[in-house]
Design a protein around this motif. Structure first.
Motif, PDB file in Angstrom:
ATOM      1  N   ASN A  51       0.842  -1.187   0.000  1.00  0.00           N
ATOM      2  CA  ASN A  51       0.000   0.000   0.000  1.00  0.00           C
ATOM      3  C   ASN A  51       0.879   1.239   0.000  1.00  0.00           C
ATOM      4  OD1 ASN A  51       0.247   1.095   2.944  1.00  0.00           O
ATOM      5  ND2 ASN A  51      -0.102  -1.112   3.172  1.00  0.00           N
ATOM      6  N   SER A  52       0.300   2.332  -0.457  1.00  0.00           N
ATOM      7  CA  SER A  52       1.071   3.556  -0.634  1.00  0.00           C
ATOM      8  C   SER A  52       1.617   4.094   0.686  1.00  0.00           C
ATOM      9  CB  SER A  52       0.214   4.629  -1.311  1.00  0.00           C
ATOM     10  OG  SER A  52      -0.953   4.910  -0.547  1.00  0.00           O
ATOM     11  N   ARG A  53       0.925   3.838   1.792  1.00  0.00           N
ATOM     12  CA  ARG A  53       1.399   4.334   3.087  1.00  0.00           C
ATOM     13  C   ARG A  53       2.673   3.632   3.529  1.00  0.00           C
ATOM     14  NH1 ARG A  53      -3.866   3.314   6.538  1.00  0.00           N
ATOM     15  NH2 ARG A  53      -3.717   1.463   5.208  1.00  0.00           N
ATOM     16  N   ASP A  54       2.880   2.429   3.032  1.00  0.00           N
ATOM     17  CA  ASP A  54       4.046   1.630   3.426  1.00  0.00           C
ATOM     18  C   ASP A  54       5.197   1.771   2.429  1.00  0.00           C
ATOM     19  OD1 ASP A  54       5.398  -0.202   5.083  1.00  0.00           O
ATOM     20  OD2 ASP A  54       4.781  -1.889   3.849  1.00  0.00           O
ATOM     21  N   PHE A  55       4.988   2.580   1.414  1.00  0.00           N
ATOM     22  CA  PHE A  55       5.961   2.710   0.336  1.00  0.00           C
ATOM     23  C   PHE A  55       6.997   3.771   0.689  1.00  0.00           C
ATOM     24  CE2 PHE A  55       7.122   4.568  -3.892  1.00  0.00           C
ATOM     25  CZ  PHE A  55       7.727   3.448  -4.421  1.00  0.00           C
ATOM     26  N   ASN A  56       8.241   3.368   0.835  1.00  0.00           N
ATOM     27  CA  ASN A  56       9.329   4.287   1.175  1.00  0.00           C
ATOM     28  C   ASN A  56       9.963   4.780  -0.124  1.00  0.00           C
ATOM     29  OD1 ASN A  56      11.677   5.585   2.031  1.00  0.00           O
ATOM     30  ND2 ASN A  56      11.909   4.212   3.790  1.00  0.00           N
ATOM     31  N   TYR A  57       9.398   5.834  -0.663  1.00  0.00           N
ATOM     32  CA  TYR A  57       9.827   6.244  -1.994  1.00  0.00           C
ATOM     33  C   TYR A  57      11.223   6.866  -2.000  1.00  0.00           C
ATOM     34  CZ  TYR A  57       9.125  11.349  -1.649  1.00  0.00           C
ATOM     35  OH  TYR A  57       9.225  12.671  -1.337  1.00  0.00           O
ATOM     36  N   LYS A  58      11.650   7.447  -0.894  1.00  0.00           N
ATOM     37  CA  LYS A  58      12.992   8.015  -0.846  1.00  0.00           C
ATOM     38  C   LYS A  58      14.051   6.915  -0.913  1.00  0.00           C
ATOM     39  CE  LYS A  58      11.825  12.289   1.577  1.00  0.00           C
ATOM     40  NZ  LYS A  58      12.075  13.135   2.774  1.00  0.00           N
ATOM     41  N   THR A  59      13.826   5.847  -0.157  1.00  0.00           N
ATOM     42  CA  THR A  59      14.733   4.706  -0.237  1.00  0.00           C
ATOM     43  C   THR A  59      14.709   4.107  -1.630  1.00  0.00           C
ATOM     44  OG1 THR A  59      14.435   4.192   2.109  1.00  0.00           O
ATOM     45  CG2 THR A  59      15.234   2.414   0.689  1.00  0.00           C
ATOM     46  N   PHE A  60      13.511   4.014  -2.192  1.00  0.00           N
ATOM     47  CA  PHE A  60      13.365   3.437  -3.527  1.00  0.00           C
ATOM     48  C   PHE A  60      14.121   4.266  -4.561  1.00  0.00           C
ATOM     49  CE2 PHE A  60      10.924   2.953  -7.521  1.00  0.00           C
ATOM     50  CZ  PHE A  60      11.134   1.608  -7.724  1.00  0.00           C
ATOM     51  N   LEU A  61      14.014   5.600  -4.487  1.00  0.00           N
ATOM     52  CA  LEU A  61      14.704   6.456  -5.449  1.00  0.00           C
ATOM     53  C   LEU A  61      16.212   6.363  -5.293  1.00  0.00           C
ATOM     54  CD1 LEU A  61      12.506   9.693  -5.501  1.00  0.00           C
ATOM     55  CD2 LEU A  61      12.619   7.875  -7.206  1.00  0.00           C
ATOM     56  N   ALA A  62      16.679   6.253  -4.037  1.00  0.00           N
ATOM     57  CA  ALA A  62      18.124   6.133  -3.802  1.00  0.00           C
ATOM     58  C   ALA A  62      18.667   4.865  -4.437  1.00  0.00           C
ATOM     59  CB  ALA A  62      18.407   6.141  -2.307  1.00  0.00           C
ATOM     60  N   MET A  63      17.851   3.808  -4.466  1.00  0.00           N
ATOM     61  CA  MET A  63      18.279   2.531  -5.034  1.00  0.00           C
ATOM     62  C   MET A  63      18.013   2.456  -6.532  1.00  0.00           C
ATOM     63  SD  MET A  63      16.895  -0.026  -2.033  1.00  0.00           S
ATOM     64  CE  MET A  63      17.614  -1.474  -2.816  1.00  0.00           C
ATOM     65  N   ASN A  64      17.190   3.379  -7.047  1.00  0.00           N
ATOM     66  CA  ASN A  64      16.798   3.334  -8.453  1.00  0.00           C
ATOM     67  C   ASN A  64      16.878   4.741  -9.052  1.00  0.00           C
ATOM     68  OD1 ASN A  64      15.522   0.402  -8.716  1.00  0.00           O
ATOM     69  ND2 ASN A  64      14.774   1.276  -6.804  1.00  0.00           N
ATOM     70  N   GLY A  76       7.388  -6.005 -11.590  1.00  0.00           N
ATOM     71  CA  GLY A  76       7.722  -6.961 -12.640  1.00  0.00           C
ATOM     72  C   GLY A  76       9.200  -6.988 -12.970  1.00  0.00           C
ATOM     73  N   GLU A  77       9.889  -5.879 -12.681  1.00  0.00           N
ATOM     74  CA  GLU A  77      11.330  -5.806 -12.914  1.00  0.00           C
ATOM     75  C   GLU A  77      12.128  -6.199 -11.670  1.00  0.00           C
ATOM     76  OE1 GLU A  77      12.295  -1.922 -14.334  1.00  0.00           O
ATOM     77  OE2 GLU A  77      10.999  -2.071 -16.106  1.00  0.00           O
ATOM     78  N   ASN A  78      11.409  -6.692 -10.668  1.00  0.00           N
ATOM     79  CA  ASN A  78      12.048  -7.137  -9.412  1.00  0.00           C
ATOM     80  C   ASN A  78      12.807  -6.015  -8.711  1.00  0.00           C
ATOM     81  OD1 ASN A  78      11.199  -9.899  -9.559  1.00  0.00           O
ATOM     82  ND2 ASN A  78      12.767 -10.243 -11.117  1.00  0.00           N
ATOM     83  N   ARG A  79      12.269  -4.799  -8.790  1.00  0.00           N
ATOM     84  CA  ARG A  79      12.860  -3.683  -8.058  1.00  0.00           C
ATOM     85  C   ARG A  79      12.550  -3.874  -6.573  1.00  0.00           C
ATOM     86  NH1 ARG A  79      14.862   0.778 -11.455  1.00  0.00           N
ATOM     87  NH2 ARG A  79      14.380   0.111 -13.588  1.00  0.00           N
ATOM     88  N   SER A  80      13.540  -3.719  -5.723  1.00  0.00           N
ATOM     89  CA  SER A  80      13.343  -3.955  -4.296  1.00  0.00           C
ATOM     90  C   SER A  80      13.550  -2.675  -3.497  1.00  0.00           C
ATOM     91  CB  SER A  80      14.317  -5.033  -3.799  1.00  0.00           C
ATOM     92  OG  SER A  80      15.657  -4.594  -3.984  1.00  0.00           O
ATOM     93  N   GLY A  81      13.261  -2.766  -2.201  1.00  0.00           N
ATOM     94  CA  GLY A  81      13.520  -1.658  -1.298  1.00  0.00           C
ATOM     95  C   GLY A  81      12.399  -0.666  -1.153  1.00  0.00           C
ATOM     96  N   ALA A  82      11.211  -1.004  -1.651  1.00  0.00           N
ATOM     97  CA  ALA A  82      10.140  -0.025  -1.659  1.00  0.00           C
ATOM     98  C   ALA A  82       9.258  -0.078  -0.426  1.00  0.00           C
ATOM     99  CB  ALA A  82       9.272  -0.206  -2.903  1.00  0.00           C
ATOM    100  N   PHE A  83       9.175  -1.215   0.228  1.00  0.00           N
ATOM    101  CA  PHE A  83       8.258  -1.373   1.337  1.00  0.00           C
ATOM    102  C   PHE A  83       9.004  -1.750   2.611  1.00  0.00           C
ATOM    103  CE2 PHE A  83       5.729  -2.046  -2.451  1.00  0.00           C
ATOM    104  CZ  PHE A  83       4.628  -1.231  -2.199  1.00  0.00           C
ATOM    105  N   SER A  84       8.287  -1.739   3.713  1.00  0.00           N
ATOM    106  CA  SER A  84       8.896  -2.099   4.983  1.00  0.00           C
ATOM    107  C   SER A  84       9.369  -3.552   4.933  1.00  0.00           C
ATOM    108  CB  SER A  84       7.892  -1.939   6.126  1.00  0.00           C
ATOM    109  OG  SER A  84       6.865  -2.914   6.032  1.00  0.00           O
ATOM    110  N   GLU A  85      10.283  -3.880   5.831  1.00  0.00           N
ATOM    111  CA  GLU A  85      10.829  -5.237   5.848  1.00  0.00           C
ATOM    112  C   GLU A  85       9.752  -6.282   6.130  1.00  0.00           C
ATOM    113  OE1 GLU A  85      14.041  -5.114   8.654  1.00  0.00           O
ATOM    114  OE2 GLU A  85      15.497  -4.593   7.101  1.00  0.00           O
ATOM    115  N   ASP A  86       8.819  -5.961   7.018  1.00  0.00           N
ATOM    116  CA  ASP A  86       7.768  -6.925   7.333  1.00  0.00           C
ATOM    117  C   ASP A  86       6.867  -7.180   6.125  1.00  0.00           C
ATOM    118  OD1 ASP A  86       8.625  -7.438   9.877  1.00  0.00           O
ATOM    119  OD2 ASP A  86       7.202  -6.093  10.860  1.00  0.00           O
ATOM    120  N   THR A  87       6.586  -6.123   5.357  1.00  0.00           N
ATOM    121  CA  THR A  87       5.783  -6.297   4.146  1.00  0.00           C
ATOM    122  C   THR A  87       6.531  -7.139   3.127  1.00  0.00           C
ATOM    123  OG1 THR A  87       4.601  -4.213   4.437  1.00  0.00           O
ATOM    124  CG2 THR A  87       4.666  -5.112   2.217  1.00  0.00           C
ATOM    125  N   MET A  88       7.809  -6.857   2.937  1.00  0.00           N
ATOM    126  CA  MET A  88       8.604  -7.636   1.997  1.00  0.00           C
ATOM    127  C   MET A  88       8.696  -9.093   2.443  1.00  0.00           C
ATOM    128  SD  MET A  88       9.213  -5.450  -0.312  1.00  0.00           S
ATOM    129  CE  MET A  88      10.307  -6.410  -1.353  1.00  0.00           C
TER     130      MET A  88
END
Length: 279
Positions: A85-98, A122-134
């Motif tokens: 869900n969007s509330r669990d999406f860490n977009y800053k971490t995601f951008l740093a990794m992508n 689909g591209e197997n991008r990781s790091g977007a959600f909390s560890e528990d969600t992943m």
């Protein structure tokens, strides 16, 4: 087979047109809703139901699950994607990794999240959600790899028990040092990092049961020495059994694992586990 199909159709009709108040689904702790229900998986588990209703008839399938299926033990589950869900999406971490995504969208949160859901996964991008969600999403894939539709629930439960014993180590060093982190008590600690205490084992086992559609409960109590402890209960063929994966995992002692606390009765567990409560 024909008799079973007629029975399923009768049950569906009863679920749709009966005048009684619908029963509450037994798996409310998963927060299963009509919107996040895994309809495809449910029909795969119950081919007789699949033969009697079309896969896109969500209204009929949901009504059957809620009023007839769940109370009868035909348990459901949420879709894997519903844990995102969007509330669990860490977009800053995601951008740093992508950084390529940042180049394309800047820091526009809505566009980044939409791209991730539609393309990034689909591209197997990781790091977007909390560890528990992943970790929860990983459990879907692990469950698929260690079980199949031809296995009984007992065999599936054993497969999960054994996987946890092999792949998780008790975080004994941090326990002795008094430096246990939240991670050791979490699903992520068990599934992603392979280090956990009893609470992590317990929560991971429950998550696997949720994904497999097997009714379970967490149990919190005391071991014989008086220390707090957690383990699980599962419902198999209408009977509740208890499982303590932590105590069956003997890797700490270099001994692999056993099944001394696998599918035993409450009376057997209470011999050295003390008073407990369900959660």
């Amino acid at each position: 087979m024909k008799m079973m199909k007629r029975l399923v159709k009768t049950l569906i009709a009863a679920a749709l047109f009966s005048v009684f108040v619908p029963m509450t689904a037994v798996q409310a702790k998963q927060n299963i809703t009509k919107e996040n229900f895994d309809y495809v998986w449910y029909l795969e588990q119950h081919p007789d139901l699949a033969a009697a209703v079309t896969a896109d008839d969500h209204d009929t399938i949901w009504n059957f699950y809620e009023t007839i299926g769940a109370p009868a033990g035909w348990n459901g589950r949420r879709t894997k994607e519903s844990y995102m869900n969007s509330r669990d999406f860490n977009y800053k971490t995601f951008l740093a990794m992508n950084p390529d995504v940042y180049t394309a969208f800047g820091d526009d949160y809505d566009k980044i999240y939409e791209w991730y859901i539609t393309m990034g996964i689909g591209e197997n991008r990781s790091g977007a959600f909390s560890e528990d969600t992943m970790a929860m999403m990983m459990i879907y894939d692990i469950a698929d790899s260690i079980t199949d539709d031809g296995m009984s629930d007992r065999e599936k439960i054993k497969a999960v028990h054994d996987w946890l014993c092999v792949n998780v180590d008790y975080d004994y060093d941090d326990y002795l040092a008094g430096s246990l982190s939240r991670r050791s008590y979490s699903i992520a600690g068990a599934v992603i990092y392979g280090d956990a205490v009893c609470n992590g084992y317990m929560l991971a086992f429950e998550a696997f049961m949720d994904v497999l559609g097997i009714e379970s409960e967490n149990v919190v109590g005391w071991r014989s020495a008086g220390d707090g402890h957690g383990w699980n209960k599962v419902k198999l063929d209408g009977v509740w059994y208890e499982i303590d994966v932590t105590w069956d995992d003997l890797g700490l002692y270099g001994m692999g694992y056993n099944h001394n606390y696998f599918l035993i009765s409450e009376e057997q567990m209470n011999i050295d586990h003390g008073i407990y409560v369900r959660v």
